[in-house]
Scaffold this active site. Structure first.
Site, PDB file in Angstrom:
ATOM      1  N   HIS A  56       0.792  -1.289   0.324  1.00 49.69           N
ATOM      2  CA  HIS A  56      -0.077  -0.121  -0.136  1.00 49.69           C
ATOM      3  C   HIS A  56       0.592   1.188  -0.008  1.00 49.69           C
ATOM      4  CE1 HIS A  56      -3.896  -2.183   0.338  1.00 49.69           C
ATOM      5  NE2 HIS A  56      -3.347  -2.554   1.120  1.00 49.69           N
ATOM      6  N   CYS A  76      -6.189  -8.083   7.173  1.00 48.31           N
ATOM      7  CA  CYS A  76      -4.784  -7.554   6.646  1.00 48.31           C
ATOM      8  C   CYS A  76      -3.557  -8.051   7.445  1.00 48.31           C
ATOM      9  CB  CYS A  76      -4.605  -5.845   6.683  1.00 48.31           C
ATOM     10  SG  CYS A  76      -5.304  -5.129   4.916  1.00 48.31           S
TER      11      CYS A  76
END
Lengths: 208, 274, 103
Positions: B187, B235
Site C-alpha cells: 500500500h 490485513c
C-alpha cells in the site's frame, strides 16, 4: 547526523523551556514505542506466534530505511549477509519440475494463523508477478516474469541466479518487497527448484 | 519497455506470435477488470449494509446491559448521544478515558462505563459470522452511516493524537513475520494490483481518502458487514502476523494514521465490496 | 425470530417501484463447515407481495439466491400512501412479514 538532530532538539527545548517541548518525542522514540506497542497488541494464534514480531537484522534495517533510500553501506551489509546465508542445493541441480512449480506459484495458502500448519504452503507468485500467459489474474507489485528464461538464456548462471533470488531476494536487492522464501522457511528446497523450472525450463508456459 | 527493434527483426516470426499472445492476454485481463467494475456498480443498489444499519439504530436506542441504559449518554466526541458526523472526527483523544480511541474502542468504553457490561463481554463478538451476529458491527454500521457525506476532519492536534498518528505511521512501515511484510509492502505505491485486486496507495492523500471513506463495507463474498477494525485484523492475518487484538493500541494508532490521511474527503460508507 | 426487511416503495410514472432487502442466511445445503460436515440447507422458498391487500407478486425461490437477498420489482398502479406488504417463508417454515407505505 542523528546525534546532531537530538542535540538540536534538546537545545531548542532548553531555550523555549515551556510545556510542549518535553511531550514531543523524537523520531527514534516514536519508533521504539511503535515496536513496543505492537508486542502488546497481538496475541499468538495457531502457527503465528508473537516471535513473528521480533525483527531480524534485515527487517530492522529495512524498517528503519522504509521511507528513504538506504545508504550504500546498509545495502552492502544486507545483501552480503543474506547472500552468505543462501543454502544452495547440495547436488548443484537448480531445475525441478515446472508443472509442480506452476502449482506452487498459484498456491496462496501457508503461514497465516488461519492456515493448517500441515500445509499446503505456496509461493503465491501470481499475487505479484505475471508468469504463464494463460493466467490473466496476476498482480503487478513485482515485474512480469513472462519469458524469464527465454530472454535471459537457458544457462546455469541464470538458473543459479533464479534459485538464489527465490531463496533469498534480499541477497540481490536490499529491502526488496519480495519475501525470502527459502531463507525464512516458507518453501522447501524442492519447491524452490520447481519454481526455477517454471521460470527456466524451455518447455514451461512461461517461456512460450 | 526496452525491446530492441533489432531483436524484433531478427526473431520476427517468433516474436509476432508472442506479441499476439500477449495482446490476447492483456485483452482478457482488461475485460476481466471491466467486468468486475460492472459487478461492483450493479451491487451499489440494495446494499445489505442497510440491514446492519437498521439493527444498529435499534441497538443504539434500546436500554441494554446490567444498568439497562441506552447509548444516549455515550459521547462519541461531539457530545452525549450525538451520532451525526461523529465518525468523521474519529479517532480522537477522550479526556474521560485519557486515551485516543477509535469508534469501536469508544463503543466498548460506553458499554462498560454506562451500560455496565464487563469489558470481556463487550469485546466478546467483534466480528460476526453465520448465526453469530455482532452487535458491535451493527452499531458501527449505524453510526458510520450517520457520517455519510460529512468531510473527514480528524484533528490530530492533541499531543496524544499526534503521538498516535506518528506511531501509526511507524507501524505502517514495520516489516516482520516470515514474509517480511509491512502494510507498506502492498500500500505504498500507485496503481498496483494483487492478483486482479487494485491496491490503494495509503501514504498518498488521494489513496487514503478513497480507501478510508469506503469502510466499513458489506463484503458480498462473506455476506457480512465489516468494520475498519476487521479490515486491519484481516490485513495482518494476510501479512502472516499473529492475531491483532480488537481495539488494541496498535489498531487505534494505525487507524489514526489512515483516518487523518483521509481528511478533507467526504465520508461515503457503509459501502459494498466484492 | 428473523430480523426485519428494509422495504422502499415509490411511484415511478404509472407504476410503483418496490425495493426489498431481506435478512437471511440462504444456506445452499452444498457447503461444508471447517469440520467437513455439510451445513444444512436453509433458504427462502416463497416470496409474496401485496398492494393494499391484493397480491401483486408471487415468487418461488431456491438456494441459488444470495445471502441477504435484494429484490426489486414494479407493478402497475399504486398511489402515495398505499400499503405494500412483503412476506417470505423459508424451508424451515420460518416466516416474516413487513410493510411499507408508498412514497
Amino acid at each position: 547526523m542523528n546525534m546532531r538532530i537530538i542535540g538540536w532538539t534538546v537545545a531548542a527545548c532548553a531555550a523555549v523551556a515551556v510545556v510542549g517541548c518535553a511531550t514531543k518525542p523524537t523520531d527514534a522514540e516514536v519508533s521504539a514505542k511503535a515496536t513496543q506497542m505492537l508486542k502488546t497488541s497481538f496475541k499468538a494464534r495457531g502457527q503465528a506466534g508473537l516471535d513473528r514480531l521480533d525483527q531480524d537484522e534485515t527487517q530492522k534495517l529495512c524498517t528503519e530505511y522504509a521511507t528513504a533510500v538506504p545508504p550504500k553501506d546498509v545495502v552492502t551489509k544486507v545483501e552480503k549477509a543474506n547472500f552468505a546465508a543462501i543454502k544452495w542445493p547440495a547436488d548443484g541441480k537448480y531445475l525441478g519440475d515446472w508443472k509442480k512449480g506452476e502449482r506452487v506459484a498459484q498456491e496462496g495458502r501457508g503461514k497465516q494463523f488461519s492456515d493448517d500448519p500441515k500445509g499446503p504452503v505456496g509461493g503465491n507468485c501470481y499475487a505479484c508477478h505475471q508468469l504463464a500467459p494463460q493466467e490473466v489474474s496476476y498482480g503487478t507489485i513485482g515485474p512480469s516474469l513472462y519469458q524469464f528464461g527465454k530472454l535471459r538464456g537457458y544457462n546455469d548462471e541464470v538458473r543459479k541466479y533464479a534459485y538464489g533470488k527465490i531463496w533469498n531476494a534480499e541477497a540481490y536487492n536490499a529491502c526488496t518487497l519480495m519475501p525470502r522464501f527459502g531463507h525464512s522457511g516458507i518453501l522447501s528446497e524442492e519447491q524452490v527448484r520447481d519454481l526455477v523450472a517454471l521460470l527456466m525450463d524451455p518447455d514451461s508456459p512461461v517461456n512460450k | 519497455m526496452s525491446k530492441s527493434p533489432l531483436r524484433v527483426r531478427a526473431r520476427g516470426i517468433l516474436l509476432s506470435a508472442a506479441t499476439a499472445l500477449a495482446v490476447g492476454a492483456a485483452f482478457a485481463q482488461t475485460s476481466a477488470v471491466d467486468e468486475i467494475a460492472k459487478y461492483r456498480s450493479a451491487l451499489q443498489e440494495g446494499n445489505p449494509a442497510e440491514l446492519w444499519e437498521a439493527r444498529g439504530e435499534g441497538l443504539w436506542k434500546t436500554p441494554r446491559g446490567p444498568n439497562k441504559v441506552t447509548f444516549e449518554k455515550c459521547d462519541l466526541g461531539l457530545g452525549p448521544g450525538v451520532v451525526k458526523g461523529a465518525y468523521a472526527q474519529l479517532p480522537r483523544y477522550f479526556a474521560d478515558a485519557d486515551r485516543v480511541m477509535d469508534l469501536e474502542t469508544r463503543l466498548v468504553w460506553c458499554m462498560v462505563k454506562l451500560q455496565g457490561f464487563t469489558e470481556a463481554d463487550a469485546k466478546k463478538n467483534p466480528f460476526g459470522g453465520p448465526n453469530r451476529k455482532s452487535d458491535i458491527e451493527a452499531l458501527v454500521a449505524f453510526i458510520t452511516s450517520e457520517s455519510r457525506g460529512v468531510k473527514m476532519n480528524v484533528a490530530g492536534t492533541h499531543p496524544k493524537e499526534d503521538e498516535a498518528y506518528r506511531i501509526g505511521e511507524k507501524m505502517f512501515f514495520f516489516r516482520g513475520g516470515p514474509h517480511d511484510f509491512a502494510c507498506a509492502t502492498c500500500h505504498a505505491e500507485d496503481s498496483k494490483r494483487i492478483r486482479l485486486q487494485d491496491l490503494p496507495n495509503l501514504v498518498k492523500q488521494a489513496g487514503a481518502q478513497k480507501a478510508y471513506t469506503t469502510w466499513p463495507a458489506y463484503r458480498v463474498s462473506q455476506g457480512e458487514l465489516r468494520s475498519f477494525q476487521w479490515r486491519l485484523y484481516d490485513c495482518f492475518r494476510q501479512q502472516r502476523f499473529p492475531e491483532l487484538e480488537f481495539t488494541s493500541d496498535a489498531s487505534i494508532a494505525l487507524t489514526m494514521f489512515l483516518a487523518k490521511n483521509a481528511n478533507g474527503a467526504a465520508f461515503d460508507a457503509p459501502a459494498i465490496k466484492r | 425470530m428473523a430480523d426485519p426487511m428494509r422495504i422502499r416503495a415509490s411511484v415511478v410514472g404509472d407504476a410503483t417501484e418496490v425495493k426489498v432487502l431481506m435478512n437471511h442466511e440462504m444456506e445452499t445445503g452444498q457447503r461444508k463447515d471447517s469440520a467437513g460436515k455439510v451445513i444444512p440447507a436453509w433458504f427462502i422458498q416463497t416470496v409474496t407481495a401485496t398492494h393494499n391487500g391484493k397480491p401483486v407478486l408471487a415468487a418461488q425461490w431456491g438456494p441459488a439466491i444470495s445471502k441477504n437477498p435484494f429484490l426489486s420489482f414494479k407493478f402497475k398502479g399504486g398511489a402515495k400512501g398505499d400499503k405494500v406488504q412483503i412476506t417470505w417463508v423459508d424451508n424451515r417454515g420460518d416466516k416474516r412479514t413487513d410493510e411499507a407505505t408508498i412514497a
